[in-house]
Design a protein around this motif. Structure first.
Motif, PDB file in Angstrom:
ATOM      1  N   GLU A 354     -26.446 -28.293 -19.690  1.00 24.27           N
ATOM      2  CA  GLU A 354     -25.048 -28.519 -19.329  1.00 24.27           C
ATOM      3  C   GLU A 354     -24.622 -27.607 -18.187  1.00 24.27           C
ATOM      4  OE1 GLU A 354     -20.623 -28.479 -21.485  1.00 24.27           O
ATOM      5  OE2 GLU A 354     -22.467 -28.588 -22.678  1.00 24.27           O
ATOM      6  N   GLY A 355     -24.014 -28.230 -17.171  1.00 23.96           N
ATOM      7  CA  GLY A 355     -23.473 -27.475 -16.052  1.00 23.96           C
ATOM      8  C   GLY A 355     -24.499 -26.907 -15.095  1.00 23.96           C
ATOM      9  N   SER A 356     -25.761 -27.195 -15.279  1.00 19.45           N
ATOM     10  CA  SER A 356     -26.789 -26.655 -14.387  1.00 19.45           C
ATOM     11  C   SER A 356     -26.833 -27.440 -13.079  1.00 19.45           C
ATOM     12  CB  SER A 356     -28.155 -26.675 -15.076  1.00 19.45           C
ATOM     13  OG  SER A 356     -28.180 -25.737 -16.131  1.00 19.45           O
ATOM     14  N   ASN A 372     -25.917 -23.866 -17.293  1.00 20.74           N
ATOM     15  CA  ASN A 372     -25.394 -23.061 -16.178  1.00 20.74           C
ATOM     16  C   ASN A 372     -26.493 -22.384 -15.375  1.00 20.74           C
ATOM     17  OD1 ASN A 372     -22.632 -23.623 -16.918  1.00 20.74           O
ATOM     18  ND2 ASN A 372     -22.931 -22.203 -18.622  1.00 20.74           N
ATOM     19  N   VAL A 373     -27.579 -23.092 -15.161  1.00 22.66           N
ATOM     20  CA  VAL A 373     -28.654 -22.612 -14.291  1.00 22.66           C
ATOM     21  C   VAL A 373     -28.354 -23.056 -12.867  1.00 22.66           C
ATOM     22  CG1 VAL A 373     -31.119 -22.779 -13.766  1.00 22.66           C
ATOM     23  CG2 VAL A 373     -30.339 -22.670 -16.148  1.00 22.66           C
ATOM     24  N   ASN A 374     -28.606 -22.157 -11.903  1.00 23.94           N
ATOM     25  CA  ASN A 374     -28.433 -22.492 -10.495  1.00 23.94           C
ATOM     26  C   ASN A 374     -29.791 -22.379  -9.812  1.00 23.94           C
ATOM     27  OD1 ASN A 374     -27.806 -22.594  -7.702  1.00 23.94           O
ATOM     28  ND2 ASN A 374     -25.745 -21.814  -8.109  1.00 23.94           N
ATOM     29  N   VAL A 375     -30.300 -23.521  -9.353  1.00 24.53           N
ATOM     30  CA  VAL A 375     -31.608 -23.553  -8.698  1.00 24.53           C
ATOM     31  C   VAL A 375     -31.391 -23.695  -7.201  1.00 24.53           C
ATOM     32  CG1 VAL A 375     -33.789 -24.800  -8.481  1.00 24.53           C
ATOM     33  CG2 VAL A 375     -32.712 -24.549 -10.729  1.00 24.53           C
ATOM     34  N   GLY A 376     -31.874 -22.725  -6.435  1.00 22.11           N
ATOM     35  CA  GLY A 376     -31.655 -22.720  -4.993  1.00 22.11           C
ATOM     36  C   GLY A 376     -32.519 -23.723  -4.253  1.00 22.11           C
ATOM     37  N   ASN A 396     -30.597 -19.928 -20.261  1.00 15.58           N
ATOM     38  CA  ASN A 396     -29.218 -20.119 -19.822  1.00 15.58           C
ATOM     39  C   ASN A 396     -28.847 -19.100 -18.747  1.00 15.58           C
ATOM     40  OD1 ASN A 396     -28.841 -22.118 -21.862  1.00 15.58           O
ATOM     41  ND2 ASN A 396     -28.493 -20.479 -23.357  1.00 15.58           N
ATOM     42  N   ASP A 397     -27.912 -19.510 -17.883  1.00 13.60           N
ATOM     43  CA  ASP A 397     -27.303 -18.590 -16.897  1.00 13.60           C
ATOM     44  C   ASP A 397     -28.337 -17.934 -15.995  1.00 13.60           C
ATOM     45  OD1 ASP A 397     -24.579 -18.910 -17.951  1.00 13.60           O
ATOM     46  OD2 ASP A 397     -25.370 -17.830 -19.683  1.00 13.60           O
ATOM     47  N   VAL A 398     -29.388 -18.646 -15.661  1.00 10.05           N
ATOM     48  CA  VAL A 398     -30.422 -18.128 -14.760  1.00 10.05           C
ATOM     49  C   VAL A 398     -30.089 -18.533 -13.328  1.00 10.05           C
ATOM     50  CG1 VAL A 398     -32.860 -18.338 -14.114  1.00 10.05           C
ATOM     51  CG2 VAL A 398     -32.212 -18.122 -16.526  1.00 10.05           C
ATOM     52  N   PHE A 399     -30.331 -17.604 -12.412  1.00 14.98           N
ATOM     53  CA  PHE A 399     -30.164 -17.882 -10.982  1.00 14.98           C
ATOM     54  C   PHE A 399     -31.537 -17.819 -10.320  1.00 14.98           C
ATOM     55  CE2 PHE A 399     -29.642 -16.847  -6.543  1.00 14.98           C
ATOM     56  CZ  PHE A 399     -28.590 -17.650  -6.134  1.00 14.98           C
ATOM     57  N   VAL A 400     -31.934 -18.933  -9.700  1.00 16.74           N
ATOM     58  CA  VAL A 400     -33.219 -18.991  -9.000  1.00 16.74           C
ATOM     59  C   VAL A 400     -32.935 -19.092  -7.510  1.00 16.74           C
ATOM     60  CG1 VAL A 400     -35.384 -20.257  -8.723  1.00 16.74           C
ATOM     61  CG2 VAL A 400     -34.280 -20.153 -10.972  1.00 16.74           C
ATOM     62  N   GLY A 401     -33.377 -18.093  -6.772  1.00  9.80           N
ATOM     63  CA  GLY A 401     -33.113 -18.070  -5.335  1.00  9.80           C
ATOM     64  C   GLY A 401     -33.887 -19.137  -4.583  1.00  9.80           C
ATOM     65  N   SER A 402     -33.479 -19.364  -3.345  1.00 12.81           N
ATOM     66  CA  SER A 402     -34.080 -20.409  -2.516  1.00 12.81           C
ATOM     67  C   SER A 402     -35.545 -20.110  -2.214  1.00 12.81           C
ATOM     68  CB  SER A 402     -33.307 -20.538  -1.205  1.00 12.81           C
ATOM     69  OG  SER A 402     -31.973 -20.931  -1.454  1.00 12.81           O
ATOM     70  N   ASN A 403     -36.275 -21.183  -1.942  1.00 11.55           N
ATOM     71  CA  ASN A 403     -37.682 -21.092  -1.517  1.00 11.55           C
ATOM     72  C   ASN A 403     -38.529 -20.348  -2.537  1.00 11.55           C
ATOM     73  OD1 ASN A 403     -39.736 -21.736   0.285  1.00 11.55           O
ATOM     74  ND2 ASN A 403     -39.614 -19.748   1.289  1.00 11.55           N
ATOM     75  N   THR A 404     -38.357 -20.710  -3.795  1.00 13.33           N
ATOM     76  CA  THR A 404     -39.087 -20.062  -4.889  1.00 13.33           C
ATOM     77  C   THR A 404     -40.098 -21.039  -5.475  1.00 13.33           C
ATOM     78  OG1 THR A 404     -37.304 -18.554  -5.463  1.00 13.33           O
ATOM     79  CG2 THR A 404     -38.831 -19.132  -7.215  1.00 13.33           C
ATOM     80  N   ALA A 405     -41.289 -20.516  -5.822  1.00 14.21           N
ATOM     81  CA  ALA A 405     -42.303 -21.290  -6.522  1.00 14.21           C
ATOM     82  C   ALA A 405     -42.468 -20.715  -7.923  1.00 14.21           C
ATOM     83  CB  ALA A 405     -43.628 -21.244  -5.774  1.00 14.21           C
ATOM     84  N   LEU A 406     -42.234 -21.556  -8.937  1.00 14.04           N
ATOM     85  CA  LEU A 406     -42.394 -21.150 -10.328  1.00 14.04           C
ATOM     86  C   LEU A 406     -43.703 -21.757 -10.830  1.00 14.04           C
ATOM     87  CD1 LEU A 406     -38.733 -21.881 -11.491  1.00 14.04           C
ATOM     88  CD2 LEU A 406     -39.694 -19.687 -10.776  1.00 14.04           C
ATOM     89  N   VAL A 407     -44.724 -20.919 -10.986  1.00 13.20           N
ATOM     90  CA  VAL A 407     -46.060 -21.397 -11.301  1.00 13.20           C
ATOM     91  C   VAL A 407     -46.219 -21.510 -12.814  1.00 13.20           C
ATOM     92  CG1 VAL A 407     -48.526 -21.046 -10.960  1.00 13.20           C
ATOM     93  CG2 VAL A 407     -46.909 -20.306  -9.188  1.00 13.20           C
TER      94      VAL A 407
END
Length: 451
Positions: A354-356, A372-376, A396-407
């Motif tokens: 919700e709200g992501s 409320n996750v923000n994916v850049g 919840n409430d995680v901020f992922v900055g731009s140009n990120t690779a989550l392996v």
């Protein structure tokens, strides 16, 4: 007892295709599938499907469970096709004869046609055409009763002026078929055994020929070439659009709308131009869909906005979500209330809380995102190692900055922050900042290469 014979053995030379004619699509389904679905709705004791050209393709492509496939090795006309089924008909059945390349015949019309046939009567479906060219003409006697049908190539100039034509749909008792089919002759312009010749045989045998005239031309329109296929497609879509607008759907241009399946709508939905719906699609209330969208096998919640050029396939979109423009939502995606997937974002098997927000230029696959996750921009979940798929879990409430690779497999716990430009291979704990990038160096006196 009712039995049905579906004639589908022809090649369809004028389609200029290697595909059997009955397998060409109308509203996303082969012609023959439309016919079989309508036939099954009548619950006949048996459905006999006569196949010839391309029989292997038809059998491999369609669900023919509980359908008796009858081969016609040589295509010697419609009468010859029905002859192939004779040994398998029950003596006491009423037989309904249909055509695999006439896809829009209705259940109601077939029920009426079947109801008039018995040992003393034969049913014939006719239609009046402004231009009857190419159709067999219905001949009537002075009392107005049907006496025979004459094919165009065998008709006299006077007979060619008749505009009542044979649709080919017939209901007849099996006992009469057994008696009359061996009497058919191929002494005609095409050297074929015409099924329509049984009308004259019925009259000679003292049977009543009961004519039913359909008011809807599209029900009995066959397809012989690409132009007719396109015309029937547009006619079908026009009827689809009309029905949906009667239910309250706003179509900004009904002429530029395609429903190739089952579309269910709530109140006050708006669909812009060039949208295509496939499979089973359910729209909630107040759904707005921009132009050029493709939506397939999806459930869309209330107050959702789908912007232009978005594709949604086998997904569940919760209420108040915002999709697109230029978003691709692939199978297995599920969005909770208020989630946002923006331009040039692709998701696959992604559960978005919700709200992501995944606002732009990202790929999120095989992932679970909390609220409320923000994916850049430019973020990728690296879910495939070349052999297996792995999952990314984001709290919840995680901020992922731009140009990120989550392996993947990897977990980002609640409240964590991932710095822009990071490649994350290890789990991140609650409220941690994860930075995974090479330290920047600034080199003085750098000489740029010259041409």
């Amino acid at each position: 007892m009712l039995e049905a014979i579906v004639l589908a053995a022809g090649k369809g030379t004028r389609m200029k295709s290697n595909l059997p004619k009955v397998m060409h699509p109308l509203a996303g389904k082969p012609f023959l599938q439309h016919v079989l679905e309508t036939t099954r709705s009548l619950a006949p004791a048996n459905i006999h499907l006569v196949l010839g050209h391309g029989a292997d393709v038809v059998q491999a492509s369609l669900n023919l469970a509980e359908v008796n496939v009858v081969p016609q090795e040589q295509q010697l006309g419609t009468g010859h096709a029905v002859m192939q089924v004779l040994p398998q008909l029950a003596d006491d059945s009423v037989v309904l004869i249909l055509y695999g390349d006439v896809p829009l015949i209705s259940r109601e019309t077939l029920e009426k046609l079947a109801s008039v046939a018995n040992r003393k009567a034969l049913g014939l479906l006719t239609v009046r055409l402004p231009d009857p060219t190419g159709y067999g003409r219905v001949l009537r006697d002075q009392q107005g009763n049907i006496s025979a049908i004459v094919e165009q190539k065998d008709a006299s100039p006077e007979q060619l002026t008749i505009n009542e034509v044979n649709t080919g749909f017939i209901s007849v008792h099996a006992a009469f078929l057994r008696d009359c089919l061996p009497k058919l002759s191929n002494q005609n312009a095409q050297g074929e055994y015409y099924l329509t010749d049984i009308i004259a045989l019925a009259k000679a045998a003292g049977l009543d020929v009961v004519a039913l005239e359909t008011r809807h031309l599209y029900e009995v329109q066959g397809v012989n070439n690409r132009q007719q296929q396109a015309e029937l497609e547009r006619l079908f879509q026009q009827h689809q659009a009309q029905k949906l607008m009667e239910q309250g759907l706003t179509l900004l241009d009904p002429a530029r709308f395609d429903c190739r399946g089952d579309l269910q709508i709530g109140a006050d939905c708006i669909v812009d131009i060039n949208c295509v719906f496939e499979g089973r699609v359910v729209l909630g209330n107040n759904v707005r869909i921009g132009p050029n969208c493709l939506i397939k096998d999806a459930v869309i919640g209330d107050d959702v906005e789908i912007e232009a050029n978005s594709v949604i396939d086998d997904a569940k979109i919760g209420p108040e979500c915002h999709i697109g423009p230029f978003a691709r939502v692939r199978p297995g995606s599920q969005f909770a209330k208020g989630a946002k997937v923006g331009n040039f974002v692709e998701t696959k098997k992604a559960v978005v809380g919700e709200g992501s927000k995944i606002n732009h230029l990202s790929y999120v696959g095989d992932a679970e995102l909390g609220a409320n996750v923000n994916v850049g921009a430019g973020t990728i979940t690296c879910n495939y190692d070349g052999v297996n798929k792995h999952k990314t879990r984001i709290g919840n409430d995680v901020f992922v900055g731009s140009n990120t690779a989550l392996v993947a497999p990897v977990e980002i716990a609640d409240g964590a922050t991932v710095a822009a430009g990071s490649t994350i291979t290890l789990n991140v704990k609650t409220n941690q900042l994860a930075v995974a990038r090479e330290r920047q160096r600034n080199v003085d006196g750098w000489q740029r290469p010259k041409k």
